[in-house]
Write an enzyme that holds these catalytic residues in place. Structure first.
Site, PDB file in Angstrom:
ATOM      1  N   HIS A   1      27.708  10.586  59.768  1.00  0.00           N
ATOM      2  CA  HIS A   1      26.244  10.541  59.861  1.00  0.00           C
ATOM      3  C   HIS A   1      25.726   9.245  60.502  1.00  0.00           C
ATOM      4  O   HIS A   1      24.782   9.272  61.286  1.00  0.00           O
ATOM      5  CB  HIS A   1      25.640  10.741  58.462  1.00  0.00           C
ATOM      6  CG  HIS A   1      24.265  11.350  58.482  1.00  0.00           C
ATOM      7  ND1 HIS A   1      23.796  12.164  57.483  1.00  0.00           N
ATOM      8  CD2 HIS A   1      23.263  11.264  59.380  1.00  0.00           C
ATOM      9  CE1 HIS A   1      22.558  12.550  57.776  1.00  0.00           C
ATOM     10  NE2 HIS A   1      22.217  12.010  58.928  1.00  0.00           N
TER      11      HIS A   1
ATOM     12  N   TYR B   1      21.096  15.230  52.757  1.00  0.00           N
ATOM     13  CA  TYR B   1      19.823  15.955  52.606  1.00  0.00           C
ATOM     14  C   TYR B   1      19.741  16.621  51.223  1.00  0.00           C
ATOM     15  O   TYR B   1      18.695  17.153  50.863  1.00  0.00           O
ATOM     16  CB  TYR B   1      19.668  17.054  53.670  1.00  0.00           C
ATOM     17  CG  TYR B   1      19.711  16.624  55.113  1.00  0.00           C
ATOM     18  CD1 TYR B   1      19.622  15.288  55.489  1.00  0.00           C
ATOM     19  CD2 TYR B   1      19.823  17.569  56.129  1.00  0.00           C
ATOM     20  CE1 TYR B   1      19.664  14.919  56.833  1.00  0.00           C
ATOM     21  CE2 TYR B   1      19.855  17.205  57.466  1.00  0.00           C
ATOM     22  CZ  TYR B   1      19.789  15.882  57.814  1.00  0.00           C
ATOM     23  OH  TYR B   1      19.829  15.538  59.145  1.00  0.00           O
TER      24      TYR B   1
ATOM     25  N   LYS C   1      27.068  16.752  57.656  1.00  0.00           N
ATOM     26  CA  LYS C   1      27.376  15.369  58.051  1.00  0.00           C
ATOM     27  C   LYS C   1      27.831  14.603  56.819  1.00  0.00           C
ATOM     28  O   LYS C   1      27.291  14.819  55.721  1.00  0.00           O
ATOM     29  CB  LYS C   1      26.123  14.686  58.632  1.00  0.00           C
ATOM     30  CG  LYS C   1      25.351  15.573  59.596  1.00  0.00           C
ATOM     31  CD  LYS C   1      24.168  14.888  60.226  1.00  0.00           C
ATOM     32  CE  LYS C   1      23.301  15.887  60.969  1.00  0.00           C
ATOM     33  NZ  LYS C   1      22.352  16.634  60.131  1.00  0.00           N
TER      34      LYS C   1
ATOM     35  N   ASN D   1       8.857  28.395  66.844  1.00  0.00           N
ATOM     36  CA  ASN D   1       9.805  27.459  67.458  1.00  0.00           C
ATOM     37  C   ASN D   1      11.021  28.154  68.083  1.00  0.00           C
ATOM     38  O   ASN D   1      11.780  27.524  68.815  1.00  0.00           O
ATOM     39  CB  ASN D   1      10.259  26.417  66.430  1.00  0.00           C
ATOM     40  CG  ASN D   1       9.122  25.506  66.002  1.00  0.00           C
ATOM     41  OD1 ASN D   1       8.038  25.560  66.575  1.00  0.00           O
ATOM     42  ND2 ASN D   1       9.362  24.672  65.000  1.00  0.00           N
TER      43      ASN D   1
ATOM     44  N   ASP E   1      21.475  23.023  60.753  1.00  0.00           N
ATOM     45  CA  ASP E   1      21.957  21.641  60.755  1.00  0.00           C
ATOM     46  C   ASP E   1      21.567  20.958  59.446  1.00  0.00           C
ATOM     47  O   ASP E   1      20.412  20.588  59.241  1.00  0.00           O
ATOM     48  CB  ASP E   1      21.336  20.886  61.936  1.00  0.00           C
ATOM     49  CG  ASP E   1      21.837  19.463  62.015  1.00  0.00           C
ATOM     50  OD1 ASP E   1      22.844  19.241  62.712  1.00  0.00           O
ATOM     51  OD2 ASP E   1      21.246  18.574  61.376  1.00  0.00           O
TER      52      ASP E   1
ATOM     53  N   LYS F   1      12.597  21.138  62.925  1.00  0.00           N
ATOM     54  CA  LYS F   1      12.564  21.558  61.527  1.00  0.00           C
ATOM     55  C   LYS F   1      11.130  21.880  61.125  1.00  0.00           C
ATOM     56  O   LYS F   1      10.174  21.258  61.579  1.00  0.00           O
ATOM     57  CB  LYS F   1      13.155  20.481  60.630  1.00  0.00           C
ATOM     58  CG  LYS F   1      12.482  19.144  60.709  1.00  0.00           C
ATOM     59  CD  LYS F   1      13.181  18.164  59.785  1.00  0.00           C
ATOM     60  CE  LYS F   1      12.520  16.809  59.803  1.00  0.00           C
ATOM     61  NZ  LYS F   1      12.724  16.091  61.066  1.00  0.00           N
TER      62      LYS F   1
ATOM     63  N   LEU G   1      10.493  16.982  67.834  1.00  0.00           N
ATOM     64  CA  LEU G   1       9.050  17.141  68.060  1.00  0.00           C
ATOM     65  C   LEU G   1       8.326  15.813  67.853  1.00  0.00           C
ATOM     66  O   LEU G   1       7.100  15.770  67.825  1.00  0.00           O
ATOM     67  CB  LEU G   1       8.482  18.215  67.120  1.00  0.00           C
ATOM     68  CG  LEU G   1       9.148  19.584  67.235  1.00  0.00           C
ATOM     69  CD1 LEU G   1       8.568  20.563  66.216  1.00  0.00           C
ATOM     70  CD2 LEU G   1       8.982  20.139  68.650  1.00  0.00           C
TER      71      LEU G   1
HETATM   72  P1  A2P Z   1       6.046  21.277  59.035  1.00  0.00           P
HETATM   73  O1  A2P Z   1       7.271  21.433  58.168  1.00  0.00           O
HETATM   74  O2  A2P Z   1       4.799  21.049  58.246  1.00  0.00           O
HETATM   75  O3  A2P Z   1       5.919  22.415  60.035  1.00  0.00           O
HETATM   76  P2  A2P Z   1      10.683  17.171  63.906  1.00  0.00           P
HETATM   77  O4  A2P Z   1      11.161  16.214  62.853  1.00  0.00           O
HETATM   78  O5  A2P Z   1      11.588  18.323  64.091  1.00  0.00           O
HETATM   79  O6  A2P Z   1      10.366  16.417  65.156  1.00  0.00           O
HETATM   80  O7  A2P Z   1       9.315  17.809  63.381  1.00  0.00           O
HETATM   81  C1  A2P Z   1       8.242  16.993  63.019  1.00  0.00           C
HETATM   82  C2  A2P Z   1       7.225  17.743  62.251  1.00  0.00           C
HETATM   83  O8  A2P Z   1       6.679  18.738  63.086  1.00  0.00           O
HETATM   84  C3  A2P Z   1       7.781  18.468  61.052  1.00  0.00           C
HETATM   85  O9  A2P Z   1       7.510  17.684  59.921  1.00  0.00           O
HETATM   86  C4  A2P Z   1       7.036  19.807  61.030  1.00  0.00           C
HETATM   87  O10 A2P Z   1       6.220  19.892  59.896  1.00  0.00           O
HETATM   88  C5  A2P Z   1       6.209  19.795  62.282  1.00  0.00           C
HETATM   89  N1  A2P Z   1       6.385  21.016  63.062  1.00  0.00           N
HETATM   90  C6  A2P Z   1       7.481  21.764  63.236  1.00  0.00           C
HETATM   91  N2  A2P Z   1       7.245  22.801  64.031  1.00  0.00           N
HETATM   92  C7  A2P Z   1       5.929  22.713  64.391  1.00  0.00           C
HETATM   93  C8  A2P Z   1       5.071  23.501  65.185  1.00  0.00           C
HETATM   94  N3  A2P Z   1       5.511  24.588  65.800  1.00  0.00           N
HETATM   95  N4  A2P Z   1       3.778  23.085  65.323  1.00  0.00           N
HETATM   96  C9  A2P Z   1       3.322  21.992  64.708  1.00  0.00           C
HETATM   97  N5  A2P Z   1       4.081  21.197  63.932  1.00  0.00           N
HETATM   98  C10 A2P Z   1       5.378  21.557  63.770  1.00  0.00           C
END
Ligand code: A2P
Length: 280
Positions: free
Chosen positions: A109, A51, A76, A243, A46, A233, A191
């Site tokens: 977007h 971006y 987008k 993930n 995506d 992401k 997340l």
């Molecule tokens: P990072 O790139 O340092 O892993 P989202 O925007 O998708 O909600 O994610 C928020 C943040 O969560 C991202 O900046 C990412 O930072 C972090 N993140 C992604 N996967 C994980 C994971 N498995 N455990 C902890 N943090 C994560």
């Protein structure tokens, strides 16, 4: 029953439920990170014009050993490109940067109602879909009032609406509205966004410990079990695989209810749709 890995869209196509989000991924890092994500098993990427990483994403897609037809690529349209004629040029620009001859999904977007160009932009997307330049069309950050206008003017219902959505901001009203109109909801910042404080939330860490999963896996699974398309992401290689490993366990009704109780009216981390007109 195990969850299928795709979900049907209202136009007959299918979208992988789990996608790889690439906001804030620099273009020069995108070939490596997205290439690793595809090798790890992601089939849905995506991106967005805003971006500024379509070239790097496209390189990863073109160099992947996975055939193009097995990948689902979304982009987008930038707000400044909105308009009927400009949208045709805009999509061609995305395809050129990506080095692809079609997109699986192209989204508006942001609605930016004060510019009043989202309805004519939608008419162009309907035309681009008919021409086969894009398989499915949808929107992001739209509210029901914006949809009413698109549907009223064209009769074409967007396939998806991509919105900020996570346990701290669950968007129950718009999800019900989408369900009543056969629109798939896609969760961005699933997340909880930058800083990932949600992943330190005791309800989430408790469930994770009990199931021998990580907090991120629990939250991704919460999205999947509610028929949300989820777009986590990360640029971190360990987390890229972590993930993805969300298919072999199930959250119980009680665990889902405990996470549901984390919803907060002020849980939004990014601007509201009606406030946004500059970013992207
Ligand atoms: P990072 O790139 O340092 O892993 P989202 O925007 O998708 O909600 O994610 C928020 C943040 O969560 C991202 O900046 C990412 O930072 C972090 N993140 C992604 N996967 C994980 C994971 N498995 N455990 C902890 N943090 C994560």
């Amino acid at each position: 029953m195990p969850l299928s890995q795709t979900i049907a869209l209202n136009d007959g196509h299918h979208i992988p439920r789990l996608g790889f989000g690439v906001w804030r991924l620099p273009d020069e890092d995108a070939p490596g990170v997205v290439g690793a994500a595809i090798r790890a098993g992601y089939r849905h990427i995506d991106t967005a014009q805003g971006y500024d990483n379509e070239e790097g994403v496209g390189r990863a897609v073109r160099e992947a050993e996975v055939p193009r037809g097995e990948l689902f690529i979304t982009s987008k349209e930038r707000t400044r490109d909105q308009g009927y004629d400009s949208t045709f040029r805009s999509l061609e620009g995305s395809l050129k940067r990506l080095g692809l001859d079609y997109l699986d999904l192209f989204l508006i977007h942001w609605p930016v109602p004060e510019h009043d160009r989202y309805a004519e932009t939608w008419r162009a997307l309907v035309e681009l879909r008919a021409q086969g330049r894009v398989r499915s069309i949808g929107v992001s950050n739209f509210l029901p009032s914006h949809f009413d206008r698109l549907i009223g003017e064209t009769g074409v219902v967007p396939a998806v609406n991509q919105v900020e959505l996570h346990p701290r901001y669950q968007q129950r009203d718009i999800r019900d509205w989408h369900a009543a109109h056969s629109i798939v909801t896609e969760s961005y910042s699933p997340l909880g966004g930058e800083g990932a404080a949600l992943l330190r939330e005791p309800v989430v860490t408790d469930i994770a410990t009990r199931l021998s999963k990580t907090p991120a896996q629990v939250v991704i699974r919460w999205h999947l079990q509610q028929d949300l398309v989820v777009l986590p992401k990360t640029a971190n290689p360990t987390r890229v695989t972590e993930n993805l490993d969300v298919w072999s366990f199930t959250l119980s009704t009680e665990d889902i209810a405990r996470i549901d109780a984390l919803d907060r009216p002020d849980g939004k981390t990014l601007p509201r749709p009606e406030e946004m007109n500059t970013l992207f």
